[in-house]
Scaffold this motif. Structure first.
Motif: not given
Length: 269
Positions: A200-204
């Motif tokens: 989630e963090a990487a995509a955001f």
């Protein structure tokens, strides 16, 4: 635990009034007294365990230590953090409380003179500024980040605690990216730390065009070490690993002050 931690941060981001980490403070009224401790209720003892004594607080000045078992306040037994909050919250700034603690099997009674409750920013500065930044625990590097703070010794670090759901965090992202681009070659490392999942963090970060390092603290252990109670919270750490400032929330008017501090720290030998 992590889910509850995120809920608390979300509530604080919405402006709800919550006590963080058991810190004893008045919920309303400027004249209410403040003790300055974190605490929990141990299962194996009668009383309330002091988990953290804030630097410069009334509790520290009176001699309360981390790990003390708080058993009575003004002769009244206490068995939960809520009871301590209720007793302390009934007293005003300047009142002196007789706080009985159990330490190494020996009871002692300390006289604690309550002080006015500092703002959240002031509390964080009391606790961290001028002291070594806490080590990271169970941190997963997503991009451009070492897994421990000590590996960044010799560089100035802007450590920003953020989350994908935090609107103020998103507003701050372009400024953090600009600082990394402007000062990275001179020795600045900007790092965003979040309790969101790695994917989630990487995509955001990709979607928001975050041009700085991203680290994930899914267990929230590092967030707790830094006493994070609201997002975003920015720690300015010098080349020796010492905290030089703490800024809670996002206010564009503070950018020039932070920029000036970064330039000063970069110039230090």
């Amino acid at each position: 635990m992590v889910h509850r931690f995120r809920v608390v941060l979300a509530a604080l981001a919405l402006g709800w009034t919550l006590a963080h980490g058991g810190d004893v403070q008045a919920q309303s009224g400027a004249r209410k007294g403040w003790l300055g401790i974190g605490m929990d209720a141990p299962r194996d003892a009668a009383g309330v365990r002091v988990t953290k004594v804030m630097s410069g607080s009334p509790a520290q000045k009176a001699g309360v230590h981390d790990g003390d078992l708080l058993v009575r306040i003004d002769g009244t037994k206490v068995g939960s953090p809520e009871e301590v909050q209720r007793v302390v919250g009934g007293h005003a700034t300047g009142d002196v409380l007789r706080v009985t603690v159990l330490r190494d099997g020996v009871e002692s009674t300390l006289n604690v003179s309550l002080a006015p409750r500092p703002s959240r920013d002031e509390q964080n500065r009391l606790e961290f500024v001028g002291r070594p930044a806490p080590a990271w625990t169970k941190v997963d590097a997503v991009k451009g980040v070492h897994k421990d703070l000590s590996s960044l010794r010799g560089r100035v670090v802007l450590l920003d605690f953020w989350a994908t759901w935090c609107g103020a965090c998103r507003a701050m992202t372009p400024t953090l990216s600009a600082w990394q681009a402007r000062y990275g070659a001179q020795g600045l490392s900007v790092i965003g730390m979040t309790t969101d999942g790695r994917d989630e963090a990487a995509a955001f970060a990709e979607k928001a065009n975050m041009k700085f390092g991203i680290a994930v603290d899914e267990s929230a252990a590092t967030h707790r070490a830094y006493s994070i109670s609201a997002l975003p919270t920015l720690f300015v750490i010098d080349k020796r690993g010492v905290v030089r400032d703490v800024v809670i929330g996002y206010d564009p008017s503070h950018e020039a002050q932070i920029d000036a501090l970064v330039r000063t720290l970069l110039a230090e030998s």
